[in-house]
Design a protein around this motif. Structure first.
Motif, PDB file in Angstrom:
ATOM      1  N   TYR A   5      13.253 -57.709   9.695  1.00 40.65           N
ATOM      2  CA  TYR A   5      11.849 -57.327   9.787  1.00 40.65           C
ATOM      3  C   TYR A   5      11.023 -58.377  10.523  1.00 40.65           C
ATOM      4  N   GLY A   6      11.653 -59.062  11.475  1.00 42.41           N
ATOM      5  CA  GLY A   6      10.921 -60.012  12.291  1.00 42.41           C
ATOM      6  C   GLY A   6      10.496 -61.273  11.571  1.00 42.41           C
ATOM      7  N   LEU A   7      11.139 -61.600  10.466  1.00 38.07           N
ATOM      8  CA  LEU A   7      10.706 -62.774   9.709  1.00 38.07           C
ATOM      9  C   LEU A   7      11.708 -63.912   9.843  1.00 38.07           C
ATOM     10  N   ALA A   8      11.304 -64.988  10.441  1.00 40.27           N
ATOM     11  CA  ALA A   8      12.029 -66.235  10.322  1.00 40.27           C
ATOM     12  C   ALA A   8      11.233 -67.014   9.284  1.00 40.27           C
ATOM     13  N   LEU A   9      11.849 -67.986   8.676  1.00 39.31           N
ATOM     14  CA  LEU A   9      11.181 -68.643   7.556  1.00 39.31           C
ATOM     15  C   LEU A   9      10.957 -70.123   7.827  1.00 39.31           C
ATOM     16  N   SER A  10       9.825 -70.670   7.366  1.00 40.06           N
ATOM     17  CA  SER A  10       9.563 -72.105   7.446  1.00 40.06           C
ATOM     18  C   SER A  10       8.693 -72.543   6.290  1.00 40.06           C
ATOM     19  N   ILE A  25       2.874 -61.435   4.762  1.00 33.78           N
ATOM     20  CA  ILE A  25       3.998 -61.720   5.646  1.00 33.78           C
ATOM     21  C   ILE A  25       3.397 -62.458   6.835  1.00 33.78           C
ATOM     22  N   ILE A  26       3.850 -63.659   7.048  1.00 34.10           N
ATOM     23  CA  ILE A  26       3.400 -64.420   8.211  1.00 34.10           C
ATOM     24  C   ILE A  26       4.631 -64.618   9.094  1.00 34.10           C
ATOM     25  N   PRO A  27       4.791 -63.752  10.107  1.00 28.32           N
ATOM     26  CA  PRO A  27       5.997 -63.807  10.935  1.00 28.32           C
ATOM     27  C   PRO A  27       6.269 -65.214  11.458  1.00 28.32           C
ATOM     28  N   GLY A  28       7.515 -65.619  11.302  1.00 31.74           N
ATOM     29  CA  GLY A  28       7.921 -66.943  11.728  1.00 31.74           C
ATOM     30  C   GLY A  28       7.604 -68.047  10.742  1.00 31.74           C
ATOM     31  N   VAL A  29       6.941 -67.688   9.623  1.00 37.52           N
ATOM     32  CA  VAL A  29       6.530 -68.709   8.655  1.00 37.52           C
ATOM     33  C   VAL A  29       6.987 -68.376   7.239  1.00 37.52           C
ATOM     34  N   SER A  30       6.536 -67.229   6.692  1.00 38.31           N
ATOM     35  CA  SER A  30       6.812 -66.955   5.276  1.00 38.31           C
ATOM     36  C   SER A  30       6.662 -65.481   4.948  1.00 38.31           C
ATOM     37  N   VAL A  91      17.959 -67.119   4.617  1.00 38.72           N
ATOM     38  CA  VAL A  91      18.153 -66.816   6.033  1.00 38.72           C
ATOM     39  C   VAL A  91      17.318 -65.609   6.457  1.00 38.72           C
ATOM     40  N   ALA A  92      16.986 -64.734   5.506  1.00 42.69           N
ATOM     41  CA  ALA A  92      16.219 -63.531   5.833  1.00 42.69           C
ATOM     42  C   ALA A  92      15.566 -62.972   4.584  1.00 42.69           C
ATOM     43  N   VAL A  93      14.584 -62.118   4.811  1.00 42.98           N
ATOM     44  CA  VAL A  93      13.897 -61.429   3.718  1.00 42.98           C
ATOM     45  C   VAL A  93      13.863 -59.943   4.047  1.00 42.98           C
ATOM     46  N   ASN A  94      14.227 -59.108   3.089  1.00 47.82           N
ATOM     47  CA  ASN A  94      14.096 -57.660   3.218  1.00 47.82           C
ATOM     48  C   ASN A  94      12.885 -57.238   2.401  1.00 47.82           C
ATOM     49  N   ILE A  95      11.857 -56.777   3.062  1.00 48.35           N
ATOM     50  CA  ILE A  95      10.658 -56.321   2.365  1.00 48.35           C
ATOM     51  C   ILE A  95      10.919 -54.901   1.869  1.00 48.35           C
ATOM     52  N   ILE A  96      10.754 -54.668   0.570  1.00 52.61           N
ATOM     53  CA  ILE A  96      10.953 -53.352  -0.029  1.00 52.61           C
ATOM     54  C   ILE A  96       9.601 -52.748  -0.405  1.00 52.61           C
ATOM     55  N   GLY A  97       8.736 -53.542  -1.005  1.00 52.81           N
ATOM     56  CA  GLY A  97       7.457 -53.073  -1.542  1.00 52.81           C
ATOM     57  C   GLY A  97       6.413 -52.751  -0.494  1.00 52.81           C
ATOM     58  N   SER A  98       5.510 -51.887  -0.874  1.00 51.69           N
ATOM     59  CA  SER A  98       4.466 -51.411   0.036  1.00 51.69           C
ATOM     60  C   SER A  98       3.252 -52.332   0.133  1.00 51.69           C
ATOM     61  N   LYS A 101       1.878 -57.268   3.610  1.00 52.47           N
ATOM     62  CA  LYS A 101       1.205 -57.033   4.887  1.00 52.47           C
ATOM     63  C   LYS A 101       1.064 -58.354   5.650  1.00 52.47           C
ATOM     64  N   THR A 102       0.955 -58.221   6.955  1.00 50.67           N
ATOM     65  CA  THR A 102       0.616 -59.396   7.757  1.00 50.67           C
ATOM     66  C   THR A 102      -0.880 -59.642   7.598  1.00 50.67           C
ATOM     67  N   PRO A 103      -1.382 -60.802   7.967  1.00 54.56           N
ATOM     68  CA  PRO A 103      -2.826 -61.055   7.886  1.00 54.56           C
ATOM     69  C   PRO A 103      -3.645 -60.034   8.692  1.00 54.56           C
ATOM     70  N   GLU A 104      -3.029 -59.440   9.708  1.00 54.91           N
ATOM     71  CA  GLU A 104      -3.716 -58.430  10.513  1.00 54.91           C
ATOM     72  C   GLU A 104      -3.650 -57.038   9.898  1.00 54.91           C
ATOM     73  N   GLY A 105      -2.930 -56.884   8.784  1.00 57.74           N
ATOM     74  CA  GLY A 105      -2.859 -55.599   8.102  1.00 57.74           C
ATOM     75  C   GLY A 105      -1.647 -54.751   8.423  1.00 57.74           C
ATOM     76  N   VAL A 106      -0.695 -55.269   9.195  1.00 53.93           N
ATOM     77  CA  VAL A 106       0.516 -54.520   9.517  1.00 53.93           C
ATOM     78  C   VAL A 106       1.414 -54.487   8.289  1.00 53.93           C
ATOM     79  N   ALA A 107       1.886 -53.268   7.952  1.00 53.39           N
ATOM     80  CA  ALA A 107       2.711 -53.100   6.756  1.00 53.39           C
ATOM     81  C   ALA A 107       3.812 -52.071   7.019  1.00 53.39           C
ATOM     82  N   LEU A 108       4.853 -52.126   6.201  1.00 49.46           N
ATOM     83  CA  LEU A 108       5.908 -51.123   6.282  1.00 49.46           C
ATOM     84  C   LEU A 108       5.334 -49.750   5.973  1.00 49.46           C
ATOM     85  N   GLY A 109       5.796 -48.752   6.683  1.00 50.22           N
ATOM     86  CA  GLY A 109       5.397 -47.389   6.388  1.00 50.22           C
ATOM     87  C   GLY A 109       4.098 -46.952   7.033  1.00 50.22           C
TER      88      GLY A 109
END
Length: 117
Positions: A5-10, A25-30, A91-98, A101-109
């Motif tokens: 889901y585009g997430l690398a972790l730091s 969800i902060i892509p590339g961070v957490s 190494v990765a995170v699978n987001i299951i819950g609804s 969201k990213t700070p911009e409001g992007v969410a699964l579904g």
């Protein structure tokens, strides 16, 4: 590093409670409290043992992998942590819950129309 889901972790600092606005969800961070430096023991200390469970998920060819599930059974907050070094280095995170969201409001579904807005 496999990215789900585009997430690398730091690194990220987190508080004693995970509030609704911390389901970010902060892509590339957490993904919430999960970063490249978060262990399963850290998650248990932060969220409590009742909110952190190990689970086996199926893989192709009748294989399976053990992951850590945060907020198991909670359809809004559940996520899975996939480990590179078991229970120490994610190494990765699978987001299951609804609710995630990213700070911009992007969410699964969300619809393409809403995403384009």
């Amino acid at each position: 590093m496999k990215i789900v889901y585009g997430l690398a972790l730091s690194a990220l600092l987190f508080s004693n409670t995970l509030l609704a606005n911390e389901l970010n969800i902060i892509p590339g961070v957490s993904a919430g409290p999960v970063t490249a430096n978060t262990s399963e023991a850290d998650l248990i200390a932060l969220l409590g043992k009742e909110q952190v469970k190990r689970e086996k998920i199926p893989l192709p060819e009748d294989d399976e992998m053990e992951v850590t599930v945060l907020f198991p059974g909670n359809s809004e907050k559940e996520l899975q942590v996939v480990w590179d070094k078991p229970f120490v280095k994610p190494v990765a995170v699978n987001i299951i819950g609804s609710a995630w969201k990213t700070p911009e409001g992007v969410a699964l579904g969300m619809s393409l129309k809403d995403l384009e807005k």
